[in-house]
Design a protein around this motif. Sequence first.
Motif, PDB file in Angstrom:
ATOM      1  N   PHE A  78       0.713  -1.173   0.061  1.00  0.00           N
ATOM      2  CA  PHE A  78      -0.164  -0.044   0.038  1.00  0.00           C
ATOM      3  C   PHE A  78       0.878   1.276   0.287  1.00  0.00           C
ATOM      4  CE2 PHE A  78      -2.968   3.306   1.716  1.00  0.00           C
ATOM      5  CZ  PHE A  78      -3.971   2.679   1.626  1.00  0.00           C
ATOM      6  N   TRP A  79       1.828   1.026   0.672  1.00  0.00           N
ATOM      7  CA  TRP A  79       2.582   2.426   1.123  1.00  0.00           C
ATOM      8  C   TRP A  79       3.689   2.472  -0.475  1.00  0.00           C
ATOM      9  CZ3 TRP A  79       4.868   1.470   6.646  1.00  0.00           C
ATOM     10  CH2 TRP A  79       3.544   1.642   7.607  1.00  0.00           C
ATOM     11  N   LYS A  80       3.950   1.425  -0.855  1.00  0.00           N
ATOM     12  CA  LYS A  80       4.569   1.498  -2.661  1.00  0.00           C
ATOM     13  C   LYS A  80       4.217   1.963  -2.895  1.00  0.00           C
ATOM     14  CE  LYS A  80       8.380   0.815  -4.838  1.00  0.00           C
ATOM     15  NZ  LYS A  80       9.439   1.469  -4.525  1.00  0.00           N
ATOM     16  N   LEU A  81       2.440   1.636  -3.604  1.00  0.00           N
ATOM     17  CA  LEU A  81       1.777   2.163  -4.376  1.00  0.00           C
ATOM     18  C   LEU A  81       1.357   3.757  -4.492  1.00  0.00           C
ATOM     19  CD1 LEU A  81      -0.767  -0.571  -4.487  1.00  0.00           C
ATOM     20  CD2 LEU A  81       0.835  -0.053  -6.383  1.00  0.00           C
ATOM     21  N   ASP A  82       1.276   3.774  -3.126  1.00  0.00           N
ATOM     22  CA  ASP A  82       1.301   5.520  -2.234  1.00  0.00           C
ATOM     23  C   ASP A  82       2.574   6.681  -3.708  1.00  0.00           C
ATOM     24  OD1 ASP A  82      -1.337   6.800  -0.910  1.00  0.00           O
ATOM     25  OD2 ASP A  82      -0.242   7.018   0.643  1.00  0.00           O
ATOM     26  N   GLU A  83       4.035   6.074  -2.715  1.00  0.00           N
ATOM     27  CA  GLU A  83       4.744   6.753  -2.901  1.00  0.00           C
ATOM     28  C   GLU A  83       4.407   6.596  -4.667  1.00  0.00           C
ATOM     29  OE1 GLU A  83       8.401   4.744  -0.237  1.00  0.00           O
ATOM     30  OE2 GLU A  83       8.162   4.325  -1.954  1.00  0.00           O
ATOM     31  N   GLU A  84       4.820   5.888  -5.667  1.00  0.00           N
ATOM     32  CA  GLU A  84       4.194   5.437  -6.950  1.00  0.00           C
ATOM     33  C   GLU A  84       3.082   6.917  -7.728  1.00  0.00           C
ATOM     34  OE1 GLU A  84       4.462   1.368  -7.765  1.00  0.00           O
ATOM     35  OE2 GLU A  84       6.784   1.248  -7.466  1.00  0.00           O
ATOM     36  N   LYS A  85       2.586   7.132  -7.149  1.00  0.00           N
ATOM     37  CA  LYS A  85       1.325   7.037  -7.449  1.00  0.00           C
ATOM     38  C   LYS A  85       0.147   6.406  -8.539  1.00  0.00           C
ATOM     39  CE  LYS A  85       1.910  12.320  -5.966  1.00  0.00           C
ATOM     40  NZ  LYS A  85       1.416  11.932  -5.014  1.00  0.00           N
ATOM     41  N   ALA A  86       0.011   5.613  -7.460  1.00  0.00           N
ATOM     42  CA  ALA A  86      -0.536   4.319  -8.194  1.00  0.00           C
ATOM     43  C   ALA A  86      -1.852   4.989  -9.107  1.00  0.00           C
ATOM     44  CB  ALA A  86      -0.547   3.134  -7.796  1.00  0.00           C
ATOM     45  N   HIS A  98     -14.155   7.339   2.132  1.00  0.00           N
ATOM     46  CA  HIS A  98     -15.165   6.218   2.354  1.00  0.00           C
ATOM     47  C   HIS A  98     -15.434   5.350   0.887  1.00  0.00           C
ATOM     48  CE1 HIS A  98     -16.379   6.454   6.975  1.00  0.00           C
ATOM     49  NE2 HIS A  98     -16.576   7.393   6.028  1.00  0.00           N
ATOM     50  N   GLY A  99     -15.148   4.201   0.667  1.00  0.00           N
ATOM     51  CA  GLY A  99     -15.222   3.156  -0.639  1.00  0.00           C
ATOM     52  C   GLY A  99     -14.085   4.231  -1.538  1.00  0.00           C
ATOM     53  N   TYR A 100     -14.576   3.355  -2.979  1.00  0.00           N
ATOM     54  CA  TYR A 100     -13.266   3.796  -4.030  1.00  0.00           C
ATOM     55  C   TYR A 100     -14.135   5.246  -4.413  1.00  0.00           C
ATOM     56  CZ  TYR A 100     -12.705  -0.978  -4.291  1.00  0.00           C
ATOM     57  OH  TYR A 100     -11.910  -2.784  -4.397  1.00  0.00           O
ATOM     58  N   ARG A 101     -14.581   5.945  -4.192  1.00  0.00           N
ATOM     59  CA  ARG A 101     -15.213   7.043  -5.012  1.00  0.00           C
ATOM     60  C   ARG A 101     -14.444   7.983  -3.387  1.00  0.00           C
ATOM     61  NH1 ARG A 101     -15.921  10.592  -8.788  1.00  0.00           N
ATOM     62  NH2 ARG A 101     -16.175  12.947  -7.563  1.00  0.00           N
ATOM     63  N   GLY A 102     -14.072   7.573  -2.570  1.00  0.00           N
ATOM     64  CA  GLY A 102     -13.837   8.357  -1.145  1.00  0.00           C
ATOM     65  C   GLY A 102     -11.662   8.285  -2.028  1.00  0.00           C
ATOM     66  N   LEU A 103     -11.325   6.645  -1.767  1.00  0.00           N
ATOM     67  CA  LEU A 103     -10.128   6.521  -2.036  1.00  0.00           C
ATOM     68  C   LEU A 103      -9.774   7.212  -3.217  1.00  0.00           C
ATOM     69  CD1 LEU A 103      -7.180   5.114  -1.766  1.00  0.00           C
ATOM     70  CD2 LEU A 103      -8.276   3.191  -3.571  1.00  0.00           C
ATOM     71  N   GLU A 104      -9.888   7.529  -4.256  1.00  0.00           N
ATOM     72  CA  GLU A 104     -10.116   8.606  -5.760  1.00  0.00           C
ATOM     73  C   GLU A 104     -10.024  10.066  -5.019  1.00  0.00           C
ATOM     74  OE1 GLU A 104     -11.937   9.068  -9.430  1.00  0.00           O
ATOM     75  OE2 GLU A 104     -12.833   9.314  -8.849  1.00  0.00           O
ATOM     76  N   ASP A 105     -10.724  10.827  -3.910  1.00  0.00           N
ATOM     77  CA  ASP A 105     -11.188  12.022  -3.634  1.00  0.00           C
ATOM     78  C   ASP A 105      -9.193  12.106  -2.785  1.00  0.00           C
ATOM     79  OD1 ASP A 105     -13.390  12.099  -4.790  1.00  0.00           O
ATOM     80  OD2 ASP A 105     -14.433  12.726  -3.538  1.00  0.00           O
ATOM     81  N   HIS A 106      -9.145  11.013  -2.335  1.00  0.00           N
ATOM     82  CA  HIS A 106      -7.965  11.531  -1.383  1.00  0.00           C
ATOM     83  C   HIS A 106      -6.791  11.193  -2.352  1.00  0.00           C
ATOM     84  CE1 HIS A 106      -4.957   9.534   1.632  1.00  0.00           C
ATOM     85  NE2 HIS A 106      -5.449  10.672   2.411  1.00  0.00           N
ATOM     86  N   GLN A 107      -6.350  10.526  -3.181  1.00  0.00           N
ATOM     87  CA  GLN A 107      -5.616  10.189  -3.440  1.00  0.00           C
ATOM     88  C   GLN A 107      -5.567  11.162  -4.734  1.00  0.00           C
ATOM     89  OE1 GLN A 107      -4.127   7.962  -1.143  1.00  0.00           O
ATOM     90  NE2 GLN A 107      -2.943   7.814  -2.822  1.00  0.00           N
ATOM     91  N   MET A 108      -6.499  11.711  -5.212  1.00  0.00           N
ATOM     92  CA  MET A 108      -5.570  12.493  -6.803  1.00  0.00           C
ATOM     93  C   MET A 108      -6.779  13.984  -5.902  1.00  0.00           C
ATOM     94  SD  MET A 108      -5.158   9.806  -8.369  1.00  0.00           S
ATOM     95  CE  MET A 108      -5.854   8.343  -8.673  1.00  0.00           C
ATOM     96  N   TYR A 134       1.504  16.348  -3.608  1.00  0.00           N
ATOM     97  CA  TYR A 134       2.509  15.911  -2.916  1.00  0.00           C
ATOM     98  C   TYR A 134       3.011  15.522  -4.277  1.00  0.00           C
ATOM     99  CZ  TYR A 134       0.839  17.066   1.685  1.00  0.00           C
ATOM    100  OH  TYR A 134      -0.054  17.308   2.735  1.00  0.00           O
ATOM    101  N   PHE A 135       4.405  15.547  -3.925  1.00  0.00           N
ATOM    102  CA  PHE A 135       5.910  15.033  -4.514  1.00  0.00           C
ATOM    103  C   PHE A 135       6.609  14.272  -4.206  1.00  0.00           C
ATOM    104  CE2 PHE A 135       6.020  19.096  -5.256  1.00  0.00           C
ATOM    105  CZ  PHE A 135       7.392  19.308  -5.771  1.00  0.00           C
ATOM    106  N   ASP A 136       7.647  13.323  -4.540  1.00  0.00           N
ATOM    107  CA  ASP A 136       8.490  12.742  -4.313  1.00  0.00           C
ATOM    108  C   ASP A 136       8.251  11.789  -3.336  1.00  0.00           C
ATOM    109  OD1 ASP A 136       9.981  13.136  -7.181  1.00  0.00           O
ATOM    110  OD2 ASP A 136      11.057  15.277  -5.718  1.00  0.00           O
ATOM    111  N   GLU A 137       7.679  11.079  -3.129  1.00  0.00           N
ATOM    112  CA  GLU A 137       6.524  11.000  -1.397  1.00  0.00           C
ATOM    113  C   GLU A 137       7.773   9.959  -1.366  1.00  0.00           C
ATOM    114  OE1 GLU A 137       2.529  11.141  -0.004  1.00  0.00           O
ATOM    115  OE2 GLU A 137       2.213  10.729  -2.618  1.00  0.00           O
ATOM    116  N   HIS A 138       7.971   9.445  -0.229  1.00  0.00           N
ATOM    117  CA  HIS A 138       8.361   7.799   0.339  1.00  0.00           C
ATOM    118  C   HIS A 138       7.861   7.701   1.985  1.00  0.00           C
ATOM    119  CE1 HIS A 138      11.605   4.724   0.655  1.00  0.00           C
ATOM    120  NE2 HIS A 138      12.085   5.139   1.686  1.00  0.00           N
ATOM    121  N   PHE A 139       7.836   5.993   1.571  1.00  0.00           N
ATOM    122  CA  PHE A 139       7.299   6.041   3.330  1.00  0.00           C
ATOM    123  C   PHE A 139       9.168   5.049   3.826  1.00  0.00           C
ATOM    124  CE2 PHE A 139       3.338   6.833   1.347  1.00  0.00           C
ATOM    125  CZ  PHE A 139       3.087   7.415   2.163  1.00  0.00           C
ATOM    126  N   GLU A 140       9.068   5.319   4.985  1.00  0.00           N
ATOM    127  CA  GLU A 140       9.740   4.316   5.435  1.00  0.00           C
ATOM    128  C   GLU A 140       9.516   3.903   7.581  1.00  0.00           C
ATOM    129  OE1 GLU A 140      12.907   2.709   6.016  1.00  0.00           O
ATOM    130  OE2 GLU A 140      13.008   4.078   4.451  1.00  0.00           O
TER     131      GLU A 140
END
Length: 160
Positions: A19-27, A50-60, A66-72
């Motif tokens: 999940f964190w890797k996909l976040d970093e890659e702006k999947a 909430h749900g996939y629509r909420g996930l889309e709103d959160h991510q996009m 944010y860019f060049d994200e990294h999760f350690e």
Amino acid sequence: MDANEPLTEEEVRQLILTFWKLDEEKAHLVDLMEVTAPDLEISMGEFAWHGYRGLEDHQMGSKAQYFDEHFEPRSISVEVSGTEATVKSEVQWSARHWTFSAARSEEIRAIYSHTWKVRRSPETGKPVVVLNHVDHMRYVEGYAPSESKQRTDPHVGREM
């Protein structure tokens, strides 16, 4: 894989790292849907998606700044109960952040404590994230965004 097969600590831990890797890659949303449940909840303080629509709103939406994200990862603790699991994690997140009219972007870093809920997908039998809740967040000293001085949370773009 059987949807009734008990989860293992290792596959749950790997799911969180994925999940964190996909976040970093702006999947793309379709890639995130493979590791999340349709009834997913992402929450932080009074904000929830909430749900996939909420996930889309959160991510996009709120995370698009944010860019060049990294999760350690600092810690991942998994408690399995059959086909469900509860995870406590701590991660250091870093990213570049830019707001309109700023001459330069800023590097920001924060420590996040999360509670996750994971279960097996009844459709695929694979583990999926059901809940990603931020229990606590603090900026690393010297790496808070300038908006934080104005009490605006850059994750949601609103005053706190």
